[in-house]
Motif scaffolding. Structure first.
Motif, PDB file in Angstrom:
ATOM      1  N   ASN A   1      -3.279  -7.312  -1.056  1.00 34.83           N
ATOM      2  CA  ASN A   1      -3.118  -6.483  -2.245  1.00 34.83           C
ATOM      3  C   ASN A   1      -3.859  -5.168  -2.078  1.00 34.83           C
ATOM      4  N   ALA A   2      -3.155  -4.156  -1.633  1.00 34.78           N
ATOM      5  CA  ALA A   2      -3.780  -2.845  -1.415  1.00 34.78           C
ATOM      6  C   ALA A   2      -4.239  -2.214  -2.713  1.00 34.78           C
TER       7      ALA A   2
ATOM      8  N   THR B   1     -10.928   1.937   4.942  1.00 37.49           N
ATOM      9  CA  THR B   1      -9.476   2.002   5.095  1.00 37.49           C
ATOM     10  C   THR B   1      -9.046   3.335   5.684  1.00 37.49           C
TER      11      THR B   1
ATOM     12  N   TYR C   1      -6.986   4.035   9.210  1.00 32.02           N
ATOM     13  CA  TYR C   1      -5.753   4.827   9.330  1.00 32.02           C
ATOM     14  C   TYR C   1      -5.943   5.990  10.301  1.00 32.02           C
TER      15      TYR C   1
ATOM     16  N   LYS D   1       1.275   3.111  -4.165  1.00 33.12           N
ATOM     17  CA  LYS D   1       0.117   2.788  -3.346  1.00 33.12           C
ATOM     18  C   LYS D   1      -0.056   3.729  -2.163  1.00 33.12           C
ATOM     19  N   GLY D   2       1.043   4.251  -1.663  1.00 31.08           N
ATOM     20  CA  GLY D   2       0.948   5.150  -0.527  1.00 31.08           C
ATOM     21  C   GLY D   2       0.265   6.462  -0.856  1.00 31.08           C
TER      22      GLY D   2
ATOM     23  N   LEU E   1      -3.515   6.135  -0.252  1.00 34.58           N
ATOM     24  CA  LEU E   1      -3.753   5.860   1.167  1.00 34.58           C
ATOM     25  C   LEU E   1      -3.570   7.119   2.015  1.00 34.58           C
TER      26      LEU E   1
ATOM     27  N   ASP F   1       1.766   3.950   4.363  1.00 30.39           N
ATOM     28  CA  ASP F   1       2.053   2.979   3.306  1.00 30.39           C
ATOM     29  C   ASP F   1       1.261   1.705   3.535  1.00 30.39           C
ATOM     30  N   ASP F   2       1.462   0.716   2.642  1.00 31.37           N
ATOM     31  CA  ASP F   2       0.634  -0.492   2.725  1.00 31.37           C
ATOM     32  C   ASP F   2       1.295  -1.597   3.531  1.00 31.37           C
ATOM     33  N   VAL F   3       2.190  -2.380   2.939  1.00 30.40           N
ATOM     34  CA  VAL F   3       2.770  -3.539   3.624  1.00 30.40           C
ATOM     35  C   VAL F   3       4.281  -3.397   3.686  1.00 30.40           C
TER      36      VAL F   3
ATOM     37  N   GLN G   1       1.175   1.645   8.649  1.00 33.59           N
ATOM     38  CA  GLN G   1       1.068   0.726   7.519  1.00 33.59           C
ATOM     39  C   GLN G   1      -0.199  -0.110   7.646  1.00 33.59           C
ATOM     40  N   LEU G   2      -0.638  -0.647   6.519  1.00 35.42           N
ATOM     41  CA  LEU G   2      -1.823  -1.495   6.518  1.00 35.42           C
ATOM     42  C   LEU G   2      -1.576  -2.804   7.255  1.00 35.42           C
TER      43      LEU G   2
END
Length: 223
Positions: free
Chosen positions: A42-43, A55, A59, A80-81, A84, A130-132, A159-160
């Motif tokens: 869960n970002a 984080t 990246y 979410k992006g 990040l 981005d995350d997932v 991505q994460l």
């Protein structure tokens, strides 16, 4: 499946911080794809200064030490992006590398400056942050935004977490499909194999490890 690899100290620290703060959870979770997953990243819970700092460093490291080529702008898809990409641009600046940061709104703004895009103009070489990436729906929407900008060229995606799950083609992951479809590299900070390696070496996660491996057996790709 490939044998368990040895994780770097940075990855171990990142996973442990994610578990400690409830960012990486184990249990039963329904994904956007409808699949029932024994783990969830869960970002949205990356909300403290120390977590965001770790984080952004992760990246930035991927962007400077992977297959991602030179780029001009980081694009963070809503929602979410956005954060990040912003924190990554800040971290790169501290390293002496100045790049633009841009993001989209979910809804077009009809007052003020208007439009759906905010920040740096989407011109030149663009990397999506981005995350997932699970089924690829959201990332394809982001790519469509870039396609609407005649001077933008997508050169990579970071991505994460890569869940390393089967895509539309049972023999390829969603990441592999998107890499082939759009001709750009996708680099994760973590992947499912990293999480499994951590659970195996750390100990005390026997139940979680069994569940995650069973999930990989059903939905994962051969590594």
């Amino acid at each position: 499946m490939a044998p368990t690899q040895k994780l770097s100290e940075e990855k171990v620290a990142f996973i442990e911080a994610a578990i400690e703060h409830g960012v990486l959870l184990f249990g039963e979770f329904t994904l956007k794809s409808g699949r029932k997953s024994p783990y969830f990243f869960n970002a949205g819970l990356l909300y403290t200064g120390s977590l965001l700092s770790n984080t952004s460093k992760a990246y930035a490291k991927i962007l400077t030490s992977s297959r991602i080529p030179e780029f001009d702008v980081l694009f963070g898809p809503a929602y979410k992006g956005i954060a990040l990409a912003a924190i990554t641009a800040v971290d790169l600046s501290r390293q002496g590398r100045e790049v633009g940061f841009s993001y989209n709104r979910k809804e077009k703004k009809d007052h003020g400056e208007g439009g759906v895009l905010v920040g740096a103009p989407l011109k030149g070489r663009i990397v999506i942050i981005d995350d997932v990436l699970t089924r690829g729906t959201a990332i394809r929407e982001a790519i469509d935004i870039l396609k609407s900008q005649p001077e933008a060229k997508l050169v990579g995606i970071v991505q994460l977490v890569d869940r390393q799950e089967k895509g539309q083609n049972a023999n390829k992951s969603t990441v592999q499909e998107i890499e082939e479809e759009f001709g750009v590299p996708i680099e994760p900070i973590l992947n499912l194999q990293d999480i499994i390696a951590y659970l195996e070496t750390k100990g005390g996660y026997e139940k979680e490890l069994v569940a995650v491996k069973e999930y990989r057996k059903n939905y994962g790709i051969d590594i």
